[in-house]
Scaffold this motif. Sequence first.
Motif, short mmCIF file in Angstrom:
data_model
loop_
_atom_site.label_atom_id
_atom_site.label_comp_id
_atom_site.label_asym_id
_atom_site.label_seq_id
_atom_site.Cartn_x
_atom_site.Cartn_y
_atom_site.Cartn_z
N GLN A 157 2.95 5.10 -10.69
CA GLN A 157 1.64 4.49 -10.50
C GLN A 157 0.63 5.52 -10.02
N SER A 158 -0.61 5.34 -10.42
CA SER A 158 -1.70 6.21 -10.00
C SER A 158 -2.04 5.94 -8.54
N GLU A 159 -2.38 6.98 -7.81
CA GLU A 159 -2.72 6.82 -6.39
C GLU A 159 -4.24 6.79 -6.21
N LYS A 160 -4.95 6.16 -7.13
CA LYS A 160 -6.41 6.07 -7.05
C LYS A 160 -6.87 4.96 -6.10
N ASP A 161 -5.97 4.13 -5.67
CA ASP A 161 -6.29 2.99 -4.82
C ASP A 161 -5.35 3.02 -3.62
N ASP A 162 -5.69 2.31 -2.57
CA ASP A 162 -4.79 2.21 -1.41
C ASP A 162 -3.51 1.45 -1.76
N LYS A 168 6.68 5.34 -8.40
CA LYS A 168 6.25 6.75 -8.48
C LYS A 168 5.34 7.01 -9.68
N ILE A 176 -0.41 0.15 -4.25
CA ILE A 176 0.42 0.70 -5.32
C ILE A 176 0.14 -0.03 -6.63
N GLU A 203 0.83 -1.20 0.00
CA GLU A 203 0.00 0.00 0.00
C GLU A 203 0.87 1.26 0.00
N TRP A 204 0.25 2.36 -0.43
CA TRP A 204 0.97 3.63 -0.49
C TRP A 204 1.51 4.03 0.88
N LYS A 205 0.77 3.72 1.93
CA LYS A 205 1.22 4.07 3.28
C LYS A 205 2.48 3.31 3.68
N HIS A 246 9.43 7.40 0.91
CA HIS A 246 10.09 8.12 -0.19
C HIS A 246 11.53 8.48 0.15
#
Length: 136
Positions: free
Chosen positions: A52-57, A50, A59, A10-12, A16
């Motif tokens: 990837q779209s952040e439209k979902d929780d 980086k 990646i 997940e993005w969380k 970075h």
Amino acid sequence: MRIGEVCKIEWKDLNHEHKTVIVRDRKDPRKKEGNHMIVPLLAGSYDLVKKQSEKDDRIFPYNSRSVTAGFQRVRNDLGITDLRYHDLRREGASRLFEKGYSIEEVAQVTVHRNLNILWQVYTQLFPHKLHDKFDE
């Protein structure tokens, strides 16, 4: 990493600053939950994340079975009969060893906890390559 692990990140879990991700609940025969591991995103993998779209929780918001099926379909269309997705993991590990990474460093990337498995399964020693290392 295993495809199931990649599809669950997940993005969380992305750091970075350090270019790492947390792989949660890794496969472990002794313990089913809480097997979290920080994994470095080497080479172009951080740049790929980086993009990837952040439209979902997640990646990579894909079903791992669909990714496996797509890989098999492309492989078959290309007439390749002896390649599995998991073989790419072995290839990646072998390349890191060839670049001089230690077994502990490779384990950080491949997310192996058992170094014996990593050593026995993923390393291929080529005696002729020792000449190159000696000449350095």
